[in-house]
Scaffold this motif. Structure first.
Motif, short mmCIF file in Angstrom:
data_model
loop_
_atom_site.label_atom_id
_atom_site.label_comp_id
_atom_site.label_asym_id
_atom_site.label_seq_id
_atom_site.Cartn_x
_atom_site.Cartn_y
_atom_site.Cartn_z
N ILE A 225 0.88 -1.16 0.00
CA ILE A 225 0.00 0.00 0.00
C ILE A 225 0.92 1.22 0.00
O ILE A 225 1.22 1.79 1.04
CB ILE A 225 -0.96 -0.02 1.20
N ALA A 226 1.41 1.58 -1.18
CA ALA A 226 2.46 2.59 -1.31
C ALA A 226 1.95 4.01 -1.14
O ALA A 226 2.70 4.88 -0.73
CB ALA A 226 3.16 2.44 -2.66
N LEU A 227 0.69 4.25 -1.42
CA LEU A 227 0.16 5.61 -1.32
C LEU A 227 0.27 6.11 0.12
O LEU A 227 0.79 7.20 0.37
CB LEU A 227 -1.30 5.66 -1.80
N LEU A 228 -0.20 5.33 1.06
CA LEU A 228 -0.11 5.69 2.47
C LEU A 228 1.34 5.66 2.94
O LEU A 228 1.79 6.54 3.65
CB LEU A 228 -0.97 4.76 3.31
N LEU A 229 2.06 4.65 2.55
CA LEU A 229 3.44 4.47 2.99
C LEU A 229 4.32 5.65 2.59
O LEU A 229 5.16 6.09 3.38
CB LEU A 229 3.99 3.17 2.40
N ALA A 230 4.12 6.17 1.41
CA ALA A 230 4.96 7.27 0.92
C ALA A 230 4.80 8.55 1.73
O ALA A 230 5.68 9.41 1.70
CB ALA A 230 4.64 7.54 -0.55
N THR A 231 3.71 8.69 2.44
CA THR A 231 3.47 9.91 3.23
C THR A 231 4.13 9.85 4.60
O THR A 231 4.15 10.85 5.31
CB THR A 231 1.96 10.16 3.40
N LEU A 232 4.65 8.70 4.97
CA LEU A 232 5.24 8.52 6.31
C LEU A 232 6.74 8.75 6.28
O LEU A 232 7.39 8.56 5.24
CB LEU A 232 4.94 7.11 6.80
N PRO A 233 7.34 9.11 7.40
CA PRO A 233 8.80 9.27 7.47
C PRO A 233 9.50 7.93 7.21
O PRO A 233 8.93 6.87 7.49
CB PRO A 233 9.05 9.74 8.91
N PRO A 234 10.74 7.96 6.70
CA PRO A 234 11.47 6.73 6.39
C PRO A 234 11.57 5.75 7.56
O PRO A 234 11.44 4.54 7.36
CB PRO A 234 12.85 7.22 5.96
N GLN A 235 11.79 6.25 8.77
CA GLN A 235 11.90 5.34 9.92
C GLN A 235 10.60 4.55 10.13
O GLN A 235 10.64 3.36 10.44
CB GLN A 235 12.23 6.12 11.21
N VAL A 236 9.47 5.22 9.96
CA VAL A 236 8.17 4.55 10.13
C VAL A 236 7.95 3.56 8.97
O VAL A 236 7.45 2.46 9.19
CB VAL A 236 7.03 5.58 10.21
N GLN A 237 8.34 3.94 7.77
CA GLN A 237 8.24 3.02 6.62
C GLN A 237 9.02 1.74 6.89
O GLN A 237 8.53 0.64 6.66
CB GLN A 237 8.76 3.70 5.36
N HIS A 238 10.24 1.89 7.37
CA HIS A 238 11.09 0.73 7.65
C HIS A 238 10.48 -0.14 8.75
O HIS A 238 10.47 -1.37 8.65
CB HIS A 238 12.49 1.18 8.06
N LEU A 239 9.95 0.51 9.78
CA LEU A 239 9.32 -0.23 10.87
C LEU A 239 8.10 -1.01 10.36
O LEU A 239 7.93 -2.19 10.68
CB LEU A 239 8.90 0.74 11.98
N LEU A 240 7.26 -0.37 9.55
CA LEU A 240 6.08 -1.05 9.01
C LEU A 240 6.47 -2.21 8.09
O LEU A 240 5.80 -3.25 8.08
CB LEU A 240 5.19 -0.06 8.27
N PHE A 241 7.55 -2.05 7.32
CA PHE A 241 8.04 -3.13 6.46
C PHE A 241 8.41 -4.34 7.32
O PHE A 241 8.03 -5.47 7.03
CB PHE A 241 9.25 -2.64 5.65
N ARG A 242 9.14 -4.09 8.40
CA ARG A 242 9.56 -5.18 9.28
C ARG A 242 8.35 -5.81 10.00
O ARG A 242 8.27 -7.04 10.12
CB ARG A 242 10.57 -4.69 10.30
N ILE A 243 7.43 -4.99 10.47
CA ILE A 243 6.23 -5.52 11.14
C ILE A 243 5.43 -6.39 10.17
O ILE A 243 4.95 -7.47 10.54
CB ILE A 243 5.37 -4.37 11.72
N GLY A 244 5.28 -5.94 8.94
CA GLY A 244 4.58 -6.74 7.93
C GLY A 244 5.24 -8.10 7.72
O GLY A 244 4.56 -9.13 7.63
N ASN A 245 6.57 -8.10 7.66
CA ASN A 245 7.29 -9.37 7.50
C ASN A 245 7.11 -10.26 8.72
O ASN A 245 6.92 -11.48 8.59
CB ASN A 245 8.78 -9.11 7.26
#
Length: 173
Positions: free
Chosen positions: A83-103
């Motif tokens: 879900i890149a639309l929402l993800l792109a609006t977040l800071p990089p640290q939060v993006q990385h955290l969400l990527f790891r949580i998803g995994n």
């Protein structure tokens, strides 16, 4: 391109080699499937002599192998839902955290799928299960590709959880 460093780098490299090998095998299986289906169609329509084994071989064995073996390479190449639309609006640290949580959320699911498919494969071989027809097809050889593909996919998601997050992990395709 991999930007993996530290202790996970050799594991990532070995896993990439296995994924690439499985993808090559899957590609060869799918190319062979196309040749077999084409040969059956030509034989059926021009000579009224269909390849009676083709449908079961293609449906239960070749397509399963082609898809299951390509799963880990497809994931690594970016073939996953984001879900890149929402993800792109977040800071990089939060993006990385969400990527790891998803995994981390996906790992138990993949592990259970791998385990259950391995159990089914074992049972099919142990009980010498066959699908009856013109040819008696051993069921175990139809199932064996699923736990192999899922095991490597589970390892890939685990390695991706441990390695540094790169731009390709978060980008759209």
């Amino acid at each position: 391109m991999s930007e993996t460093t530290g202790f996970i780098a050799p594991v990532d490299g070995a896993l990439r080699a296995v994924e690439n090998l499985l993808a090559v095998i899957a590609g060869a299986v799918l190319a062979g499937t196309m040749v077999l289906v084409t040969t059956d169609a030509v034989s059926r329509h021009l000579f009224s002599a269909p390849l009676t084994f083709q449908f079961t071989l293609t449906e239960s064995y070749l397509m399963v192998a082609g898809i299951a073996l390509a799963l880990p390479w497809g994931y690594r190449a970016g073939g996953r839902i984001r879900i890149a639309l929402l993800l792109a609006t977040l800071p990089p640290q939060v993006q990385h955290l969400l990527f790891r949580i998803g995994n981390i959320i996906a790992l138990p699911y993949l592990a259970v799928l791998c385990w259950l498919s391995a159990e089914k494969t074992y049972t099919a071989f142990a009980n010498q299960e066959y699908t009856m027809g013109i040819i008696d097809w051993p069921v175990g050889w139809s199932w064996i590709w699923v736990p192999i593909g899922l095991a490597v996919l589970t390892l890939r998601v685990f390695v991706d959880t441990l390695r540094p997050v790169v731009a390709a992990d978060l980008s759209e395709h």
